[in-house]
Motif scaffolding. Structure first.
Motif, PDB file in Angstrom:
ATOM      1  N   PHE A 166      35.581  38.143  43.060  1.00 55.56           N
ATOM      2  CA  PHE A 166      36.945  38.537  43.405  1.00 55.56           C
ATOM      3  C   PHE A 166      37.952  37.608  42.729  1.00 55.56           C
ATOM      4  CE2 PHE A 166      40.607  38.226  46.306  1.00 55.56           C
ATOM      5  CZ  PHE A 166      40.954  39.570  46.449  1.00 55.56           C
ATOM      6  N   TYR A 167      37.718  36.303  42.801  1.00 54.73           N
ATOM      7  CA  TYR A 167      38.645  35.323  42.223  1.00 54.73           C
ATOM      8  C   TYR A 167      38.498  35.263  40.704  1.00 54.73           C
ATOM      9  CZ  TYR A 167      39.024  34.258  47.106  1.00 54.73           C
ATOM     10  OH  TYR A 167      39.216  34.396  48.464  1.00 54.73           O
ATOM     11  N   GLU A 168      37.300  35.465  40.211  1.00 56.57           N
ATOM     12  CA  GLU A 168      37.100  35.509  38.761  1.00 56.57           C
ATOM     13  C   GLU A 168      37.831  36.710  38.149  1.00 56.57           C
ATOM     14  OE1 GLU A 168      32.671  33.437  38.512  1.00 56.57           O
ATOM     15  OE2 GLU A 168      32.872  35.487  39.253  1.00 56.57           O
ATOM     16  N   THR A 169      37.838  37.810  38.873  1.00 60.05           N
ATOM     17  CA  THR A 169      38.527  39.015  38.403  1.00 60.05           C
ATOM     18  C   THR A 169      40.031  38.791  38.348  1.00 60.05           C
ATOM     19  OG1 THR A 169      36.780  40.428  39.303  1.00 60.05           O
ATOM     20  CG2 THR A 169      38.897  41.470  38.870  1.00 60.05           C
ATOM     21  N   LEU A 170      40.589  38.195  39.387  1.00 58.87           N
ATOM     22  CA  LEU A 170      42.021  37.901  39.398  1.00 58.87           C
ATOM     23  C   LEU A 170      42.378  36.890  38.318  1.00 58.87           C
ATOM     24  CD1 LEU A 170      42.527  37.643  43.259  1.00 58.87           C
ATOM     25  CD2 LEU A 170      43.440  39.449  41.782  1.00 58.87           C
ATOM     26  N   MET A 171      41.554  35.860  38.154  1.00 55.41           N
ATOM     27  CA  MET A 171      41.796  34.850  37.131  1.00 55.41           C
ATOM     28  C   MET A 171      41.891  35.484  35.742  1.00 55.41           C
ATOM     29  SD  MET A 171      39.812  33.148  34.612  1.00 55.41           S
ATOM     30  CE  MET A 171      38.143  33.119  35.224  1.00 55.41           C
ATOM     31  N   MET A 172      41.107  36.526  35.505  1.00 53.15           N
ATOM     32  CA  MET A 172      41.080  37.172  34.191  1.00 53.15           C
ATOM     33  C   MET A 172      42.055  38.345  34.101  1.00 53.15           C
ATOM     34  SD  MET A 172      37.087  36.816  33.098  1.00 53.15           S
ATOM     35  CE  MET A 172      37.478  37.033  31.372  1.00 53.15           C
ATOM     36  N   GLY A 173      42.918  38.466  35.111  1.00 54.02           N
ATOM     37  CA  GLY A 173      43.953  39.477  35.041  1.00 54.02           C
ATOM     38  C   GLY A 173      43.445  40.899  35.158  1.00 54.02           C
ATOM     39  N   ARG A 174      42.439  41.097  35.985  1.00 52.76           N
ATOM     40  CA  ARG A 174      41.927  42.438  36.210  1.00 52.76           C
ATOM     41  C   ARG A 174      42.089  42.805  37.686  1.00 52.76           C
ATOM     42  NH1 ARG A 174      42.669  41.954  31.662  1.00 52.76           N
ATOM     43  NH2 ARG A 174      41.376  42.606  29.895  1.00 52.76           N
ATOM     44  N   ILE A 175      41.767  44.030  38.051  1.00 49.31           N
ATOM     45  CA  ILE A 175      42.037  44.541  39.390  1.00 49.31           C
ATOM     46  C   ILE A 175      40.727  44.638  40.165  1.00 49.31           C
ATOM     47  CG2 ILE A 175      43.019  46.430  40.736  1.00 49.31           C
ATOM     48  CD1 ILE A 175      44.554  47.199  38.099  1.00 49.31           C
ATOM     49  N   PRO A 176      40.569  43.851  41.215  1.00 48.34           N
ATOM     50  CA  PRO A 176      39.349  43.964  42.024  1.00 48.34           C
ATOM     51  C   PRO A 176      39.308  45.273  42.806  1.00 48.34           C
ATOM     52  CG  PRO A 176      40.459  41.845  42.387  1.00 48.34           C
ATOM     53  CD  PRO A 176      41.421  42.727  41.654  1.00 48.34           C
ATOM     54  N   VAL A 177      38.143  45.878  42.851  1.00 45.92           N
ATOM     55  CA  VAL A 177      37.874  46.945  43.818  1.00 45.92           C
ATOM     56  C   VAL A 177      37.246  46.215  44.995  1.00 45.92           C
ATOM     57  CG1 VAL A 177      36.681  49.116  44.289  1.00 45.92           C
ATOM     58  CG2 VAL A 177      37.539  48.632  41.984  1.00 45.92           C
ATOM     59  N   TYR A 178      38.080  45.904  45.973  1.00 45.17           N
ATOM     60  CA  TYR A 178      37.699  44.985  47.049  1.00 45.17           C
ATOM     61  C   TYR A 178      37.105  45.758  48.216  1.00 45.17           C
ATOM     62  CZ  TYR A 178      38.234  41.727  50.959  1.00 45.17           C
ATOM     63  OH  TYR A 178      38.004  40.943  52.053  1.00 45.17           O
ATOM     64  N   ILE A 179      35.843  45.477  48.510  1.00 44.87           N
ATOM     65  CA  ILE A 179      35.160  46.097  49.642  1.00 44.87           C
ATOM     66  C   ILE A 179      35.393  45.218  50.865  1.00 44.87           C
ATOM     67  CG2 ILE A 179      32.989  47.050  50.486  1.00 44.87           C
ATOM     68  CD1 ILE A 179      34.103  48.318  47.875  1.00 44.87           C
ATOM     69  N   HIS A 180      36.264  45.685  51.750  1.00 49.75           N
ATOM     70  CA  HIS A 180      36.641  44.889  52.917  1.00 49.75           C
ATOM     71  C   HIS A 180      35.518  44.922  53.959  1.00 49.75           C
ATOM     72  CE1 HIS A 180      39.018  42.888  55.848  1.00 49.75           C
ATOM     73  NE2 HIS A 180      39.165  43.938  56.638  1.00 49.75           N
ATOM     74  N   THR A 181      35.006  43.751  54.293  1.00 47.59           N
ATOM     75  CA  THR A 181      33.931  43.640  55.281  1.00 47.59           C
ATOM     76  C   THR A 181      34.323  42.648  56.370  1.00 47.59           C
ATOM     77  OG1 THR A 181      32.837  42.067  53.774  1.00 47.59           O
ATOM     78  CG2 THR A 181      32.023  44.341  53.769  1.00 47.59           C
ATOM     79  N   ASP A 182      35.596  42.726  56.793  1.00 47.73           N
ATOM     80  CA  ASP A 182      36.112  41.885  57.879  1.00 47.73           C
ATOM     81  C   ASP A 182      36.164  40.416  57.474  1.00 47.73           C
ATOM     82  OD1 ASP A 182      37.163  41.406  60.419  1.00 47.73           O
ATOM     83  OD2 ASP A 182      35.199  41.113  61.338  1.00 47.73           O
ATOM     84  N   GLY A 183      36.307  40.170  56.164  1.00 47.26           N
ATOM     85  CA  GLY A 183      36.333  38.793  55.690  1.00 47.26           C
ATOM     86  C   GLY A 183      37.726  38.193  55.709  1.00 47.26           C
ATOM     87  N   PHE A 184      37.779  36.876  55.482  1.00 50.58           N
ATOM     88  CA  PHE A 184      39.040  36.145  55.385  1.00 50.58           C
ATOM     89  C   PHE A 184      39.513  36.156  53.938  1.00 50.58           C
ATOM     90  CE2 PHE A 184      37.199  34.356  59.198  1.00 50.58           C
ATOM     91  CZ  PHE A 184      38.282  34.059  60.015  1.00 50.58           C
ATOM     92  N   LEU A 185      40.719  36.644  53.699  1.00 55.79           N
ATOM     93  CA  LEU A 185      41.336  36.476  52.390  1.00 55.79           C
ATOM     94  C   LEU A 185      42.407  35.401  52.507  1.00 55.79           C
ATOM     95  CD1 LEU A 185      41.733  40.034  50.802  1.00 55.79           C
ATOM     96  CD2 LEU A 185      40.109  38.238  50.212  1.00 55.79           C
ATOM     97  N   PRO A 186      42.584  34.590  51.486  1.00 55.64           N
ATOM     98  CA  PRO A 186      43.577  33.516  51.557  1.00 55.64           C
ATOM     99  C   PRO A 186      44.995  34.063  51.677  1.00 55.64           C
ATOM    100  CG  PRO A 186      42.124  33.263  49.647  1.00 55.64           C
ATOM    101  CD  PRO A 186      41.871  34.613  50.209  1.00 55.64           C
ATOM    102  N   LEU A 187      45.811  33.378  52.451  1.00 54.35           N
ATOM    103  CA  LEU A 187      47.248  33.658  52.534  1.00 54.35           C
ATOM    104  C   LEU A 187      47.530  35.123  52.860  1.00 54.35           C
ATOM    105  CD1 LEU A 187      48.282  31.607  49.360  1.00 54.35           C
ATOM    106  CD2 LEU A 187      48.347  30.840  51.740  1.00 54.35           C
ATOM    107  N   ASN A 188      46.703  35.703  53.728  1.00 58.16           N
ATOM    108  CA  ASN A 188      46.854  37.133  53.993  1.00 58.16           C
ATOM    109  C   ASN A 188      48.127  37.473  54.767  1.00 58.16           C
ATOM    110  OD1 ASN A 188      46.029  36.078  56.409  1.00 58.16           O
ATOM    111  ND2 ASN A 188      44.402  37.558  56.792  1.00 58.16           N
TER     112      ASN A 188
END
Length: 354
Positions: free
Chosen positions: A265-287
């Protein structure tokens, strides 16, 4: 930002368990500020270690909560928390690794974590990014990283471990069941995990995307994590394939791994791409401050069977120009808020304002 931490807690033999923000400052006297900036992106101008707890804006437990539990030093950690309470200072703590550990409820302590389940924890538990290096800067790609093509078909990439075997999925569930049994019976200090065979989940989602005529895909499937490579990973051909796969895609499937978070997820953002994020009740930073659904294709648990439609719907709102703008925005989000300096300064500002 001024920081106080009890130096007697630091254990150089367990550096992987050191609070991330302290790592740049506790390596040794020969660790210059220039080296600190080059390796971690932080300076002693941004964060200053003070010797008087009264002068600190924040107090930090220098080792992970996992460490205090595993080394039977929990009373030492609790004593420091009480010391900080007496002088009216918040304490920052963190849980390391894939699996959460049991942390006592205390609104005076901010608990940073990669994994865990948001619905099971109090508001003082905060998502923390996986702090990664800047592949684009390191490889001189900053002038040429934006998507080069646009088409009506969204191009989804993935390079990693995925296993569609139902037998292996069953074995993974049994293994997690045993893990949870130890937790529930008090035989381990780890928190229980959901019974999700993550490699099988990735395989299912990739299959749904591959079977959709509306989606263009480029998937490289591995039987093992990092294709089983354990030495020289940064220079190995499989690592180059991994990053090239992201760079040549518009979207990247990001599914949790052993812990309830995704490094990809963070590698994708770092490279300027769009994550297809599968939400599994996880913690995302600064939500509370980041509009994550603007930056990613957000897939709720009950939407996984519609993953292709969700990607297509997101993509249909973009033009060639707005795709590039979003790519730049995702890269900037990572640079400003998800690297060590930006993340902890942002968190400090939020906590002080509250």
């Amino acid at each position: 930002m001024t920081i106080y931490y009890p130096k007697s807690h630091y254990d150089k033999n367990h550096r992987s368990e050191v609070f991330p923000l302290l790592k740049p400052f506790v390596k040794g006297n020969d660790f210059t500020d220039a080296q600190r900036v080059a390796m971690y992106g932080v300076s002693d101008q941004d964060f200053t270690i003070v010797d008087d707890i009264q002068e600190a804006e924040v107090c930090i437990l220098p080792m992970s909560w996992n460490y205090y539990l595993s080394t039977k030093q929990l009373p030492v950690a609790l004593e420091f928390i009480e010391q900080a309470k007496v002088v009216g200072k918040k304490v920052w703590s963190f849980i390391s690794g894939d699996h959460g550990v049991k942390h006592p409820e205390d609104d005076h302590v901010v608990v940073f974590r990669l994994g865990g389940y948001q619905s099971k924890h109090r508001s003082n538990h905060k998502g923390m990014p996986v702090f990664i290096g800047d592949y684009l800067l390191k490889n001189n790609l900053l002038d040429n990283y934006l998507p080069k093509t646009y088409s009506e078909q969204p191009l989804v990439g993935f390079c990693g471990q995925a296993n569609g075997s139902k037998i292996q999925a069953g074995l993974d569930v049994i293994k997690k069941g045993c893990f949870n049994l130890k937790s529930l019976t008090g035989l381990s200090f780890y928190e229980p995990e959901t019974l999700v065979p993550t490699s099988h989940l990735r395989a299912q989602l990739l299959q749904r995307l591959a079977h959709s005529e509306a989606i263009a895909d480029q998937f490289i499937l591995r039987a093992q994590y990092r294709a089983g490579v354990t030495h020289g990973k940064d220079r190995h051909q499989t690592t180059l394939e991994f990053y090239n796969n992201i760079l040549e895609s518009q979207y990247v499937l990001c599914v949790r791994g052993g812990g309830n978070f995704s490094v990809r997820f963070y590698e994708t953002l770092m490279m300027g791409r769009i994550p297809v994020y599968i939400h599994t009740d996880g913690f995302l930073p600064l939500n509370d401050t980041i509009d994550w659904k603007h930056h990613v294709v957000w897939i709720e648990p009950d939407e996984q069977h519609k993953i292709a439609e969700k990607v297509l719907s997101f993509h249909s709102q973009l033009t060639a120009e707005s795709l590039k703008v979003l790519s730049e925005s995702n890269r900037k989000l990572w640079e400003d808020k998800l690297r060590m300096k930006g993340f902890f300064l942002t968190v400090s500002g939020i906590i002080q304002n509250n």
